[in-house]
Design a protein around this motif. Sequence first.
Motif, PDB file in Angstrom:
ATOM      1  N   ILE A 221       3.773   7.045   6.313  1.00 32.35           N
ATOM      2  CA  ILE A 221       3.604   7.435   7.718  1.00 32.35           C
ATOM      3  C   ILE A 221       4.053   6.293   8.626  1.00 32.35           C
ATOM      4  O   ILE A 221       4.715   6.525   9.654  1.00 32.35           O
ATOM      5  CB  ILE A 221       2.132   7.803   7.991  1.00 32.35           C
ATOM      6  CG1 ILE A 221       1.702   8.955   7.066  1.00 32.35           C
ATOM      7  CG2 ILE A 221       1.925   8.182   9.448  1.00 32.35           C
ATOM      8  CD1 ILE A 221       0.226   9.271   7.133  1.00 32.35           C
TER       9      ILE A 221
ATOM     10  N   TYR B 165      -1.838   6.547  10.652  1.00 28.47           N
ATOM     11  CA  TYR B 165      -1.721   5.586   9.556  1.00 28.47           C
ATOM     12  C   TYR B 165      -2.899   4.613   9.528  1.00 28.47           C
ATOM     13  O   TYR B 165      -3.473   4.347   8.472  1.00 28.47           O
ATOM     14  CB  TYR B 165      -0.414   4.790   9.698  1.00 28.47           C
ATOM     15  CG  TYR B 165      -0.326   3.610   8.775  1.00 28.47           C
ATOM     16  CD1 TYR B 165      -0.175   3.776   7.399  1.00 28.47           C
ATOM     17  CD2 TYR B 165      -0.417   2.312   9.263  1.00 28.47           C
ATOM     18  CE1 TYR B 165      -0.116   2.687   6.543  1.00 28.47           C
ATOM     19  CE2 TYR B 165      -0.350   1.213   8.419  1.00 28.47           C
ATOM     20  CZ  TYR B 165      -0.197   1.409   7.064  1.00 28.47           C
ATOM     21  OH  TYR B 165      -0.152   0.328   6.217  1.00 28.47           O
TER      22      TYR B 165
ATOM     23  N   GLU C  45      -0.941   1.197   0.401  1.00 26.19           N
ATOM     24  CA  GLU C  45      -1.458   2.556   0.499  1.00 26.19           C
ATOM     25  C   GLU C  45      -0.281   3.503   0.634  1.00 26.19           C
ATOM     26  O   GLU C  45       0.700   3.186   1.309  1.00 26.19           O
ATOM     27  CB  GLU C  45      -2.357   2.707   1.728  1.00 26.19           C
ATOM     28  CG  GLU C  45      -3.643   1.913   1.677  1.00 26.19           C
ATOM     29  CD  GLU C  45      -4.430   2.052   2.967  1.00 26.19           C
ATOM     30  OE1 GLU C  45      -5.642   2.245   2.887  1.00 26.19           O
ATOM     31  OE2 GLU C  45      -3.820   1.960   4.044  1.00 26.19           O
TER      32      GLU C  45
ATOM     33  N   LYS D 226      -0.168   5.865   2.397  1.00 25.92           N
ATOM     34  CA  LYS D 226      -0.030   6.204   3.821  1.00 25.92           C
ATOM     35  C   LYS D 226       1.058   5.378   4.500  1.00 25.92           C
ATOM     36  O   LYS D 226       1.431   5.683   5.643  1.00 25.92           O
ATOM     37  CB  LYS D 226      -1.361   5.981   4.539  1.00 25.92           C
ATOM     38  CG  LYS D 226      -2.406   7.036   4.262  1.00 25.92           C
ATOM     39  CD  LYS D 226      -3.553   6.981   5.253  1.00 25.92           C
ATOM     40  CE  LYS D 226      -4.276   5.658   5.211  1.00 25.92           C
ATOM     41  NZ  LYS D 226      -5.442   5.634   6.131  1.00 25.92           N
TER      42      LYS D 226
ATOM     43  N   VAL E  11       4.156  13.038   6.750  1.00 26.98           N
ATOM     44  CA  VAL E  11       2.761  12.728   7.069  1.00 26.98           C
ATOM     45  C   VAL E  11       1.831  13.324   6.013  1.00 26.98           C
ATOM     46  O   VAL E  11       0.925  12.652   5.499  1.00 26.98           O
ATOM     47  CB  VAL E  11       2.385  13.262   8.463  1.00 26.98           C
ATOM     48  CG1 VAL E  11       0.878  13.131   8.701  1.00 26.98           C
ATOM     49  CG2 VAL E  11       3.145  12.498   9.535  1.00 26.98           C
TER      50      VAL E  11
ATOM     51  N   ASP F 284      -2.155   9.358  -0.872  1.00 27.30           N
ATOM     52  CA  ASP F 284      -3.172   8.327  -0.700  1.00 27.30           C
ATOM     53  C   ASP F 284      -4.517   8.794  -1.264  1.00 27.30           C
ATOM     54  O   ASP F 284      -5.257   8.010  -1.860  1.00 27.30           O
ATOM     55  CB  ASP F 284      -3.318   7.990   0.782  1.00 27.30           C
ATOM     56  CG  ASP F 284      -4.176   6.762   1.018  1.00 27.30           C
ATOM     57  OD1 ASP F 284      -3.786   5.678   0.559  1.00 27.30           O
ATOM     58  OD2 ASP F 284      -5.239   6.894   1.643  1.00 27.30           O
TER      59      ASP F 284
ATOM     60  N   GLY G 203       2.132  11.404   2.717  1.00 28.12           N
ATOM     61  CA  GLY G 203       1.432  10.127   2.763  1.00 28.12           C
ATOM     62  C   GLY G 203      -0.069  10.285   2.613  1.00 28.12           C
ATOM     63  O   GLY G 203      -0.716   9.549   1.866  1.00 28.12           O
ATOM     64  N   LEU G 204      -0.645  11.282   3.289  1.00 25.13           N
ATOM     65  CA  LEU G 204      -2.090  11.499   3.228  1.00 25.13           C
ATOM     66  C   LEU G 204      -2.525  12.017   1.860  1.00 25.13           C
ATOM     67  O   LEU G 204      -3.533  11.569   1.306  1.00 25.13           O
ATOM     68  CB  LEU G 204      -2.513  12.482   4.322  1.00 25.13           C
ATOM     69  CG  LEU G 204      -2.334  11.998   5.768  1.00 25.13           C
ATOM     70  CD1 LEU G 204      -2.669  13.119   6.746  1.00 25.13           C
ATOM     71  CD2 LEU G 204      -3.199  10.779   6.044  1.00 25.13           C
TER      72      LEU G 204
END
Length: 423
Positions: free
Chosen positions: A338, A391, A333, A335, A21, A28, A24-25
């Motif tokens: 996620i 997400y 993305e 993200k 998580v 991004d 991904g954040l």
Amino acid sequence: MRNRKGKIKTILAFGIVLLLVIAGLVLDKTDQTTDVFPNENTMIRLYGEAHGYEKCYDTELEEWSKYYNEGYRNLFVELPYYSAEFLNEWMKADSDELIDSFFEDIQGTMSGNDYYYKFFHQIKEQCPETIFYGTDVGHQYDTTGARYLKYLEDKGLEDSEKYKLAQECIRQGQEYQNEDTEHNGISSLREAYMVSNFTDAYTRCGGGKIMGIYGSYHTNLDNPNLMAGKLKEKYGDIISSVKVSTIAFDQISKHPYKLGFCVTGFLFLVMLFVPNIIWVRKGQPAGYDESVQNENKILLMFERIGQVLVTTAFLIFPAINPKIMVLDGFFFEWKIIIWITAVVLMVLYEGFWIRYFKSAKTMQDYYTSFAGFPLAGATLPVIASLLLGIYSGNVIVICASIILGIGHIGIHFMHAMECVSEK
């Protein structure tokens, strides 16, 4: 020892989910782009397209319509001078004879498609005062170019500026064709001519605010060897350049509360409901009905409300779907890591049910862990639901998942404690 191994597995399982998580954040947020978006001081707004894609033409029409309503009239395009002039004549005509002839000439190229044809007709309908400026070298010089010279000759305009500009464009096309022996469209000569043609057209139109549509290869402001990079050296900060695919993708990804049918949510609900329906009919463990009588009413209320909210949200918010797009590249993305993690958790959830249905179907089997996740029948779908909310950036999905988690995991935890006491 067995309990210690179980704790290590749990820490690893939740740790991996948390790391994914965060990855991904963070990725991004740090994703870099060569796009330079326009601001209030921008005069020249370039848009880089992928030729032949309907989504690009639709997005370009939206952008041009917006600028047109602000007073823009001059639209620069990656076409030869004479092709754009034929389009300008067609804009004033009652028939499609001129544009039909033009499209006959470009059949076999990436632009010779119905989407591009429709694009021009929509401009004529919605933005009728548009003036096209073609700044490319003379492609189709022996067809469109020759026909335009004949068109001017029939009007007695052999000595006009238009005739001279068309002749020069044809000469550029012939020279470029002789140089571009591999026919890959990549040529320093072409870039140089596109710059000089653009500069000349910008002067002829009186300068001011214009929009330009070109292949994304030509619109990179960071490359001094290409058209946009050379134009930036000349015009400085009054020029911007954005890939059309960036705008099209943003239209997909930045609407977390847009309503519609969500395929991902529907499939997740199927993965939830099918094993539970089988469980109700054939798989309930012995003693479950008696245990249910002692369920906490507050937790039960949270569980029921959460089930309704999550089910509804999963069906009506398409933002939960994976946001990917293929134009002149594969757009996504970061993200999406996620989203993929949520899918993996649901696959593990199905694995939990498969193991349960193959077991003796006792209360201990039902409230056990799977792949390191304790109370897997409750924690896996709740975490997956929460990840979809993160997400999509949809607070409703996040809150619904938390409410469901409080009730569903809470009830499972109490039953698990009963099993431990009885054991």
